[in-house]
Write a protein that holds these residues in place. Structure first.
Motif, PDB file in Angstrom:
ATOM      1  N   TRP A 157     -17.281  75.728  72.225  1.00  0.00           N
ATOM      2  CA  TRP A 157     -16.553  76.318  71.113  1.00  0.00           C
ATOM      3  C   TRP A 157     -16.362  75.279  70.023  1.00  0.00           C
ATOM      4  N   SER A 158     -16.542  75.701  68.791  1.00  0.00           N
ATOM      5  CA  SER A 158     -16.293  74.829  67.651  1.00  0.00           C
ATOM      6  C   SER A 158     -15.647  75.667  66.560  1.00  0.00           C
ATOM      7  N   ALA A 159     -14.582  75.160  65.963  1.00  0.00           N
ATOM      8  CA  ALA A 159     -13.889  75.900  64.918  1.00  0.00           C
ATOM      9  C   ALA A 159     -14.717  75.959  63.641  1.00  0.00           C
ATOM     10  N   LEU A 213     -12.961  80.998  63.343  1.00  0.00           N
ATOM     11  CA  LEU A 213     -11.631  81.521  63.045  1.00  0.00           C
ATOM     12  C   LEU A 213     -11.751  82.887  62.369  1.00  0.00           C
ATOM     13  N   PRO A 214     -10.769  83.743  62.547  1.00  0.00           N
ATOM     14  CA  PRO A 214     -10.818  85.085  61.952  1.00  0.00           C
ATOM     15  C   PRO A 214     -10.434  85.062  60.463  1.00  0.00           C
TER      16      PRO A 214
END
Length: 125
Positions: free
Chosen positions: A35-37, A80-81
């Motif tokens: 996972w990576s932002a 991110l959303p």
């Protein structure tokens, strides 16, 4: 030395030396896959800062700059959303008419040599 500092990844090596990655133990059930932002499509663009917006709860500010002295188009991707993305100034005030389109590839950003861009990302609640 033959070659250029861009080809030798000098900027990335300097960041790795001065800001080493700190691993935090976590169970595999918390993060079942990598996972990576954020990620940036161009090695010429450095994502320098990610911070919570000062006066907007539910928003983050992302600051990037072009480090190779080139003109480049880069894609900023995030997991991110994001609901809305706009360019902002250093005081985190949106720049008039600077709403950015959220595309499947991410957010398209255009850089001139050594340009700094700040983005205000409003997150979905």
């Amino acid at each position: 030395f033959p070659g250029s500092f861009q080809g030798a990844s000098v900027i990335q090596c300097a960041y790795n030396l001065n800001f080493p990655l700190h691993a935090v133990p976590a169970s595999s059930s918390q993060f079942p896959e990598a996972w990576s932002a954020f990620s940036v499509s161009s090695p010429a663009v450095v994502l320098e800062t990610v911070k919570q917006a000062e006066d907007r709860p539910g928003a983050v500010v992302v600051r990037l700059y072009e480090a190779h002295g080139s003109t480049v188009v880069a894609w900023l991707r995030t997991s991110l959303p994001v609901q809305e993305a706009t360019l902002c100034d250093l005081l985190e005030q949106p720049v008039a008419g600077s709403c950015l389109t959220l595309e499947e590839r991410g957010i398209r950003l255009s850089f001139t040599p050594f340009r700094v861009l700040s983005l205000l990302l409003v997150l979905k609640r």
